[in-house]
Write an enzyme that holds these catalytic residues in place. Structure first.
Site, PDB file in Angstrom:
ATOM      1  N   HIS A   1       0.829  -1.204   0.000  1.00 31.23           N
ATOM      2  CA  HIS A   1       0.000   0.000   0.000  1.00 31.23           C
ATOM      3  C   HIS A   1       0.863   1.253   0.000  1.00 31.23           C
ATOM      4  O   HIS A   1       0.665   2.173  -0.773  1.00 31.23           O
ATOM      5  CB  HIS A   1      -0.939   0.009   1.215  1.00 31.23           C
ATOM      6  CG  HIS A   1      -1.927   1.134   1.171  1.00 31.23           C
ATOM      7  ND1 HIS A   1      -1.602   2.438   1.513  1.00 31.23           N
ATOM      8  CD2 HIS A   1      -3.242   1.159   0.816  1.00 31.23           C
ATOM      9  CE1 HIS A   1      -2.666   3.208   1.377  1.00 31.23           C
ATOM     10  NE2 HIS A   1      -3.676   2.460   0.949  1.00 31.23           N
ATOM     11  N   ARG A   2       1.804   1.336   0.925  1.00 33.26           N
ATOM     12  CA  ARG A   2       2.828   2.379   1.025  1.00 33.26           C
ATOM     13  C   ARG A   2       2.313   3.742   1.493  1.00 33.26           C
ATOM     14  O   ARG A   2       3.059   4.713   1.489  1.00 33.26           O
ATOM     15  CB  ARG A   2       3.578   2.553  -0.303  1.00 33.26           C
ATOM     16  CG  ARG A   2       4.210   1.274  -0.851  1.00 33.26           C
ATOM     17  CD  ARG A   2       5.342   1.542  -1.792  1.00 33.26           C
ATOM     18  NE  ARG A   2       5.006   2.436  -2.877  1.00 33.26           N
ATOM     19  CZ  ARG A   2       5.880   2.872  -3.789  1.00 33.26           C
ATOM     20  NH1 ARG A   2       7.138   2.493  -3.714  1.00 33.26           N
ATOM     21  NH2 ARG A   2       5.510   3.654  -4.765  1.00 33.26           N
ATOM     22  N   ASP A   3       1.069   3.813   1.937  1.00 37.95           N
ATOM     23  CA  ASP A   3       0.589   5.075   2.517  1.00 37.95           C
ATOM     24  C   ASP A   3      -0.563   4.833   3.484  1.00 37.95           C
ATOM     25  O   ASP A   3      -1.590   5.532   3.452  1.00 37.95           O
ATOM     26  CB  ASP A   3       0.161   6.048   1.413  1.00 37.95           C
ATOM     27  CG  ASP A   3       0.080   7.493   1.922  1.00 37.95           C
ATOM     28  OD1 ASP A   3       0.714   7.806   2.957  1.00 37.95           O
ATOM     29  OD2 ASP A   3      -0.602   8.309   1.283  1.00 37.95           O
ATOM     30  N   VAL A   4      -0.394   3.847   4.370  1.00 37.05           N
ATOM     31  CA  VAL A   4      -1.411   3.573   5.389  1.00 37.05           C
ATOM     32  C   VAL A   4      -1.359   4.685   6.434  1.00 37.05           C
ATOM     33  O   VAL A   4      -0.306   4.972   7.003  1.00 37.05           O
ATOM     34  CB  VAL A   4      -1.179   2.206   6.061  1.00 37.05           C
ATOM     35  CG1 VAL A   4      -2.204   1.980   7.167  1.00 37.05           C
ATOM     36  CG2 VAL A   4      -1.249   1.088   5.024  1.00 37.05           C
TER      37      VAL A   4
ATOM     38  N   ASN B   1      -6.511   7.453   5.213  1.00 37.45           N
ATOM     39  CA  ASN B   1      -6.758   6.435   4.192  1.00 37.45           C
ATOM     40  C   ASN B   1      -7.482   5.213   4.747  1.00 37.45           C
ATOM     41  O   ASN B   1      -7.439   4.132   4.163  1.00 37.45           O
ATOM     42  CB  ASN B   1      -5.441   6.020   3.533  1.00 37.45           C
ATOM     43  CG  ASN B   1      -4.923   7.085   2.585  1.00 37.45           C
ATOM     44  OD1 ASN B   1      -5.684   7.937   2.126  1.00 37.45           O
ATOM     45  ND2 ASN B   1      -3.642   7.047   2.280  1.00 37.45           N
TER      46      ASN B   1
END
Length: 305
Positions: free
Chosen positions: A147-150, A154
């Site tokens: 995912h890289r942007d939890v 979000n």
């Protein structure tokens, strides 16, 4: 055209029962911007689809991409298609193009976790959020996606089914087993894993695990970030102050691109004051969960079962 006259478009519909190119009507009077600068290219709308069972009306979000950003559109759409079919991951309704933009259509959910944490009248159950977010992130990982942007912004509440959903796959990427070479300039600062902060370009699904741990801690702290740094160096200092400064082996493995040298400290990650969460968290089970997800060494991290 009258402002209430529906706009008819051919949309590639991805939901079960209505797959294929369908004639869809969007109602302009309901097309409202989300309102925040980060979401300036996202609008709310009412989407009407003619299905086998009659007319299906849905409240949706439409994310717009200029044609110059076709690569971003293709990547995000590919991630969504790859990870469909899970209740805790953003659902893809469809996609379409116009003369000026390309669009991704997804459900319109309720409030974000951030909004819930900042509203004193809303009680957020840490166990419920953790269970749902872990399920969603684990589904992404099982499909080979980081995912890289939890972060709390979000994670949104599906008010119909009373469940939390992981959204915004804009920074997501496919990863190979183990670690692969990617940009370290990802993830919002407060949820960025230590190996990203020292600019490692070889990282694994452990960066998502760290972010989930930070989100869980923030719920326990009633909306206060666990590590609320202002810069990469400040963020590292906050992390190392609580968990200890790792030894030379950690720096050699993860910090090859780090220009500032290692931190000096009398403590190491192997002896981080013994119990780093005692002053923050009362529940022993919660402390164990934080220890599981917030280990300095990526391979030592794991999502709770």
């Amino acid at each position: 055209m009258h402002r209430d006259t529906p706009v008819r478009l051919d949309v590639h519909v991805a939901t079960t029962g209505t797959r294929g190119v369908k004639h869809v009507r969007f109602h302009p009077s309901h097309a409202l911007p989300i309102g925040t600068p980060a979401c300036r290219d996202i609008v709310r709308a009412i989407m009407t689809v003619d299905s086998e069972n009659g007319v299906d009306e849905r409240r949706v979000c439409i994310k717009r991409f200029e044609h110059a950003r076709a690569q971003w559109f293709n990547r995000e759409l590919a991630m969504l298609v790859r990870c469909q079919g899970h209740p805790h991951v953003l659902e893809l309704f469809g996609w379409y193009g116009t003369a000026t933009h390309m669009h991704i259509v997804t459900p319109m959910y309720g409030r974000t976790l951030r909004e819930s944490l900042t509203c004193l009248s809303i009680n957020v159950d840490p166990a419920h959020v953790l269970r749902d977010v872990v399920a969603g992130v684990r589904h992404l990982h099982s499909n080979g996606v980081l995912h890289r942007d939890v972060k709390p912004e979000n994670v949104v509440l599906d008010t119909t089914h009373r469940r939390w959903v992981v959204i915004d796959l804009g920074l997501s990427r496919v990863h190979a087993k183990g670690r692969c070479c990617m940009t370290p300039n990802i993830c919002t600062l407060w949820y960025r894993a230590p190996e990203l902060l020292v600019r490692s370009s070889r990282y694994s699904i452990a960066v998502d695990t760290w972010a989930v741990g930070c989100v869980f801690a923030e719920i326990l702290l009633e909306g206060r970030p666990l590590f609320g740094g202002l810069t990469d160096v400040d963020q590292l200092q906050l992390i190392f102050h609580r968990l200890g400064v790792p030894g030379k082996r950690w720096w050699n493995e993860h910090a090859k691109e780090w220009p500032f040298g290692s931190f000096e400290s009398g403590r190491t990650a192997k002896d981080p004051l013994g119990r780093p969460w005692d002053d923050l968290v009362v529940d022993e089970c919660h402390r164990d969960t934080l220890n599981l997800m917030l280990a300095l060494q990526p391979r030592a991290r794991a999502l709770p079962l």
